[in-house]
Design a protein around this motif. Structure first.
Motif, PDB file in Angstrom:
ATOM      1  N   THR A   1      -2.356  -5.666  -4.487  1.00  0.00           N
ATOM      2  CA  THR A   1      -2.162  -6.125  -3.109  1.00  0.00           C
ATOM      3  C   THR A   1      -3.228  -7.124  -2.674  1.00  0.00           C
ATOM      4  OG1 THR A   1      -3.382  -4.210  -2.278  1.00  0.00           O
ATOM      5  CG2 THR A   1      -0.978  -4.008  -2.402  1.00  0.00           C
TER       6      THR A   1
ATOM      7  N   GLU B   1      -3.643  -9.052   0.998  1.00  0.00           N
ATOM      8  CA  GLU B   1      -4.843  -8.698   1.756  1.00  0.00           C
ATOM      9  C   GLU B   1      -5.682  -9.944   2.035  1.00  0.00           C
ATOM     10  OE1 GLU B   1      -6.695  -5.699  -0.633  1.00  0.00           O
ATOM     11  OE2 GLU B   1      -5.196  -4.188  -0.118  1.00  0.00           O
TER      12      GLU B   1
ATOM     13  N   ASP C   1       0.860  -1.176   0.000  1.00  0.00           N
ATOM     14  CA  ASP C   1       0.000   0.000   0.000  1.00  0.00           C
ATOM     15  C   ASP C   1       0.903   1.235   0.000  1.00  0.00           C
ATOM     16  OD1 ASP C   1       1.048   0.091   2.560  1.00  0.00           O
ATOM     17  OD2 ASP C   1      -0.847  -0.290   3.568  1.00  0.00           O
TER      18      ASP C   1
END
Length: 151
Positions: A74, A78, A23
């Motif tokens: 991502t 995640e 992130d």
């Protein structure tokens, strides 16, 4: 965490770079070069743009190397974080089964990692450790609990 990663992965080279996607946390931009040469990694950030709590757009940034912008994502990490929180009670945000001691938390995560990589069957009856050629079979709990390393 990055130090353990750098010890465990194959040393990257300019022809075979290691890839990182995260992130927008700026900590990675200063920590990653301490363990991996900038010329040996591709690092990109995915910044989610939110309006009223909903993701409305994603901005992809190339930080080091030349990762393909469409590869900067991502969702895998995640997803794995969600699985960890789901299956390791100590990681649930508001829980009664929290860890009072950090080594206990680390042990529970390492136990889950072993299960996930050596016991959990994924594609075609193979565990991730089989796909990486770390083992030739899916382990059982009996094998795990009675295994003695040869020294």
């Amino acid at each position: 965490m990055i130090e353990k990663l750098s010890e465990r992965v194959k040393t990257p080279c300019p022809e075979d770079k290691i890839e990182f996607f995260s992130d927008g946390n700026s900590d990675y931009t200063s920590v990653l070069p301490k363990y991996f040469a900038e010329s040996r990694m591709n690092y990109g950030q995915l910044i989610k743009i939110r309006e009223r709590g909903r993701v409305v757009d994603k901005e992809r940034r190339v930080i080091y190397g030349k990762p393909s912008p469409e590869d900067i994502e991502t969702t895998d990490v995640e997803n794995f974080n969600g699985i960890l929180r789901e299956r390791v009670g100590r990681l649930v945000r508001k829980t009664k089964c929290f860890s009072k001691l950090r080594p206990r938390l680390e042990c529970s995560i390492e136990l889950f990692q072993f299960y996930w990589n050596f016991m959990n069957e994924f594609k075609k009856g193979k565990a991730p450790a089989m796909m990486e050629e770390l083992t030739d079979h899916v382990w059982t709990w009996h094998e795990f609990l009675t295994w003695h390393p040869s020294v």
